[in-house]
Scaffold this active site. Structure first.
Site, mmCIF file in Angstrom:
data_model
loop_
_atom_site.group_PDB
_atom_site.id
_atom_site.type_symbol
_atom_site.label_atom_id
_atom_site.label_comp_id
_atom_site.label_asym_id
_atom_site.label_seq_id
_atom_site.Cartn_x
_atom_site.Cartn_y
_atom_site.Cartn_z
ATOM 1 N N LYS A 22 56.503 -17.935 -110.255
ATOM 2 C CA LYS A 22 55.185 -17.566 -109.706
ATOM 3 C C LYS A 22 54.974 -16.061 -109.865
ATOM 4 C CE LYS A 22 54.815 -16.778 -105.107
ATOM 5 N NZ LYS A 22 54.236 -15.497 -104.726
ATOM 6 N N ASN A 23 55.989 -15.271 -109.519
ATOM 7 C CA ASN A 23 55.799 -13.813 -109.505
ATOM 8 C C ASN A 23 55.868 -13.171 -110.880
ATOM 9 O OD1 ASN A 23 55.398 -14.059 -106.810
ATOM 10 N ND2 ASN A 23 57.396 -13.261 -106.200
ATOM 11 N N CYS A 116 49.767 -9.503 -93.880
ATOM 12 C CA CYS A 116 50.026 -10.936 -93.981
ATOM 13 C C CYS A 116 51.173 -11.229 -93.025
ATOM 14 C CB CYS A 116 50.355 -11.344 -95.413
ATOM 15 S SG CYS A 116 51.994 -10.901 -95.878
ATOM 16 N N ARG A 121 51.981 -4.685 -95.620
ATOM 17 C CA ARG A 121 51.639 -4.812 -97.038
ATOM 18 C C ARG A 121 50.618 -3.774 -97.524
ATOM 19 N NH1 ARG A 121 53.329 -10.015 -98.529
ATOM 20 N NH2 ARG A 121 53.605 -9.191 -100.608
ATOM 21 N N PRO A 122 50.831 -2.481 -97.312
ATOM 22 C CA PRO A 122 49.886 -1.474 -97.816
ATOM 23 C C PRO A 122 49.866 -1.440 -99.343
ATOM 24 C CG PRO A 122 51.894 -0.429 -97.059
ATOM 25 C CD PRO A 122 52.006 -1.886 -96.696
ATOM 26 N N ASP A 124 48.965 1.717 -100.832
ATOM 27 C CA ASP A 124 48.759 3.149 -101.072
ATOM 28 C C ASP A 124 49.412 3.613 -102.371
ATOM 29 O OD1 ASP A 124 51.061 2.429 -99.538
ATOM 30 O OD2 ASP A 124 51.508 4.547 -99.309
ATOM 31 N N LEU A 125 50.557 3.037 -102.715
ATOM 32 C CA LEU A 125 51.264 3.494 -103.935
ATOM 33 C C LEU A 125 50.500 3.075 -105.192
ATOM 34 C CD1 LEU A 125 54.931 2.694 -102.832
ATOM 35 C CD2 LEU A 125 53.657 4.825 -102.579
ATOM 36 N N ASP A 305 63.081 -12.350 -100.875
ATOM 37 C CA ASP A 305 62.489 -13.698 -100.969
ATOM 38 C C ASP A 305 63.531 -14.797 -100.787
ATOM 39 O OD1 ASP A 305 60.006 -12.874 -103.518
ATOM 40 O OD2 ASP A 305 60.167 -12.415 -101.391
ATOM 41 N N ILE A 327 62.999 -4.741 -96.591
ATOM 42 C CA ILE A 327 61.782 -4.618 -97.403
ATOM 43 C C ILE A 327 60.515 -4.771 -96.575
ATOM 44 C CG2 ILE A 327 60.538 -5.516 -99.411
ATOM 45 C CD1 ILE A 327 63.231 -4.339 -100.213
ATOM 46 N N ARG A 397 51.995 -22.658 -102.083
ATOM 47 C CA ARG A 397 51.606 -21.445 -102.812
ATOM 48 C C ARG A 397 52.640 -21.098 -103.876
ATOM 49 N NH1 ARG A 397 50.163 -16.325 -99.471
ATOM 50 N NH2 ARG A 397 50.257 -15.632 -101.620
#
Ligand code: EPZ
Length: 420
Positions: A22-23, A116, A121-122, A124-125, A305, A327, A397
Site C-alpha cells: 500500500k505504502n 488521525c 501527523r503534521p 510542516d516538513l 507499522d 514515531i 484500508r
C-alpha cells in the site's frame, strides 16, 4: 459497517501470497501526475486507500483503468488543482499530490490532513521543503494554497525523518530547474520503490536508499510500467500469525530483506523463520515464546507499522516486554482493546509494558486504526472462544481480503456484512 468474527484456537498451516505494498503504490499513483504519458502499475493491492487515491487522481482530471491487480493511469491535462477535504481527511497520503502538482503545473490546493487516531501527523516538513524549492504556500480555511512559477533545485535537510515528506520532495525535485540535494531522507523500501519508478520515467536520481538523495531536474518525464514491491507489513503480520498459532505457514511473494529487523526480533522471541528463497519465507509457531523489548524507528529499524502486531506476540511471551513507540505520539490505541481480551499491558508515556503469559479470551472489540485492527484480528486467532472486531473499514484500508487469506490457512474467520 462490516465486522469480522473469529473463533480462536485453530492451527494455521498452508500458503499465503502477500499483496503489493500500500505504502509503495500510493506515491506511485501520485507520480502519474508528473507526466502526460501512461503509467502502468502491476501487483497493485486492492485496498481502500488505493481506490481513494485513484478517486483523487480522477477528481484532478486524470483517467485510470483497473484490470485485476493492474492499473493504467493517464493524466493528460488537469481539470482541477484541488485535493478536497472530504478525500484528504480519509487518507492523509493525499498530501502526496502536492509535490507533483506544483512540479508539473505550478499550482496546488490541498486540504490539511489534520490528525488521525495514531497521532498529530503534521506536514510542516513537506511545506518547508517545497518553500525552499521556491513554492509560495499559504494556509487558508484548512487548505494549503500553493503556487510556484518554476521550482528551483536547492539543498534541503529534513529535521526529522519523514517517509511521505521525502517522497513529496523527491517527486517535486524531478521537474525542478537544476539540482536538489535532500538530506536526512527516509530510506524505507517504499521510498526506494518510488525512486525506481521515477528513474524508469526518466528522472535523474542518485543516492537511492540512502539518507542523501541527489535529483537533477529534467524537462519532462515519460510513461512506464512498474511492478510494485510486496507489502512488508502484511508479510510481518503473517509472520506474527505464524508465530502465534502456525504450523508451517509458507509466505510467498515477499522480499525478506525488507523485513530484517522484524525477522530478527521474531526469531529472538524463539519463533522459527526460514528463508526458502529470495521471495518465500516459512514460519512455525512456538508455545515457548521469549519476551523481547522493541523500540520502533525509521528503516532499517523496527517499523512502527509492526508495533501493534508484535505486541500481541509479546502477550504470549514468558516474561515482561517493553515496547517503545518513538514515531507517533498516540499509537497505543489498540492496548485498551487488547485489555478487553485479557492482555496485561500498561502504557507509561511512549512505552507499553507487556506482561506475557496471559491467555486471551474472545470478546467484542473495536478497531481504531489500520494496524490496531490487524492486532485485534491476530489476538482473536488465539483467544479462547469468539471475537468480533468492529469498525474494520480501518483494516480494509491496508489489507486485501485478510480474512479470506487467514481462512485459507485454516482460521475460523468470516466477515459479517453490516447494514450500509
Ligand atoms: C508513512 O506515514 C506511512 N504512510 C505510515 O504508514 C508509517 O507509519 C509512517 O510513514 C512511518 O513509517 C504512508 O507511507 C502512506 P512520517 P507518514 O512523515 O509519511 C513527523 C500505515 O499504517 N512529521 O514518516 O505520514 C510525524 O508526526 C501508515 O500504513 C513531522 O513532524 O509518516 C511522525 O512523528 C500509518 N512533520 C514522524 O515525523 C512532517 O512534515 C514520521 O512521520 C512530517 C512528519
Amino acid at each position: 459497517m462490516d465486522k469480522i468474527w473469529i473463533k480462536g484456537g485453530q492451527i494455521l498451516r498452508g500458503k499465503v501470497k502477500i499483496s503489493g505494498a500500500k505504502n509503495a503504490v500510493l506515491p506511485a499513483i501520485a507520480a502519474s501526475l508528473l507526466t502526460h504519458e501512461e503509467i502502468i502499475l502491476k501487483n497493485v493491492p486492492l485496498v481502500q486507500d488505493v481506490f481513494t487515491m485513484l478517486t483523487l487522481i480522477k477528481e484532478l482530471g486524470g483517467r485510470y483503468k483497473l484490470n485485476d491487480h493492474e492499473i493504467s493511469i493517464k493524466v493528460e491535462n488537469i481539470q482541477s488543482f484541488e485535493a478536497p477535504y472530504e478525500l484528504v481527511k480519509t487518507m492523509r497520503a493525499s498530501i502526496l499530490v502536492l509535490g507533483p502538482l506544483l512540479a508539473r503545473y505550478g499550482e496546488a490546493v490541498v486540504a490539511l490532513p489534520g490528525g488521525c487516531a495514531i497521532g498529530s501527523r503534521p506536514i510542516d516538513l513537506h511545506m518547508q521543503g517545497l518553500e525552499k524549492l521556491g513554492a509560495k504556500l499559504k494556509l487558508e480555511h484548512g487548505y494549503i494554497k500553493a503556487k510556484a512559477k518554476k521550482l528551483k533545485g536547492t539543498e534541503i535537510e529534513f529535521s526529522k525523518v519523514t517517509v511521505t515528506g521525502t517522497e513529496n520532495l523527491i517527486m517535486a525535485a524531478c521537474l525542478a530547474k537544476g539540482e536538489t540535494v535532500l538530506k536526512n531522507c527516509a530510506k524505507e523500501p517504499e521510498v526506494v520503490d518510488l525512486c525506481n519508478l521515477l528513474i524508469s520515467m526518466g528522472a535523474k536520481i542518485e543516492g537511492v536508499g540512502t539518507d542523501t538523495v541527489r535529483i537533477r531536474g529534467v524537462e519532462e518525464l515519460k510513461g512506464t510500467t512498474h511492478y510494485v514491491i510486496p507489502d512488508r507489513i502484511e508479510a510481518g503480520t503473517f509472520l506474527v500469525a505464524g508465530g502465534l498459532i502456525g504450523d508451517e505457514i509458507i509466505i510467498e511473494n515477499v522480499y525478506p530483506h525488507h523485513l530484517d529487523a522484524v525477522i530478527e526480533k521474531i526469531r529472538f522471541a524463539g519463533i522459527n523463520i526460514e528463508k526458502i528463497d529470495s521471495k518465500t519465507l516459512k514460519v512455525n509457531g512456538n508455545s515457548n515464546i521469549r519476551s523481547q523489548d522493541v523500540t520502533t524507528s525509521p528503516y532499517p529499524g523496527f517499523p512502527t507499522d509492526m508495533q501493534a502486531q508484535f505486541m500481541v506476540l509479546m502477550t504470549q511471551a514468558n516474561g515482561i516486554s517493553i515496547i517503545t513507540e518513538t514515531i507517533f505520539d498516540r499509537r497505543f490505541l489498540h492496548v485498551n482493546e487488547l485489555l478487553r481480551l485479557g492482555a496485561d499491558i500498561r502504557v507509561i508515556g511512549d512505552k507499553a509494558i507487556v506482561k506475557g503469559g496471559t491467555p486471551l479470551s474472545g470478546a467484542e472489540v473495536v478497531a481504531t486504526d489500520l494496524r490496531a485492527s490487524a492486532s485485534l484480528v491476530l489476538a482473536g486467532l488465539i483467544a479462547d472462544g469468539e471475537t468480533v472486531v468492529s469498525q474494520i473499514h480501518h483494516l480494509d484500508r491496508g489489507y486485501e481480503r485478510i480474512e479470506e487469506k487467514l481462512a485459507q490457512l485454516g482460521a475460523k474467520i468470516k466477515r459479517i456484512k453490516g447494514e450500509e
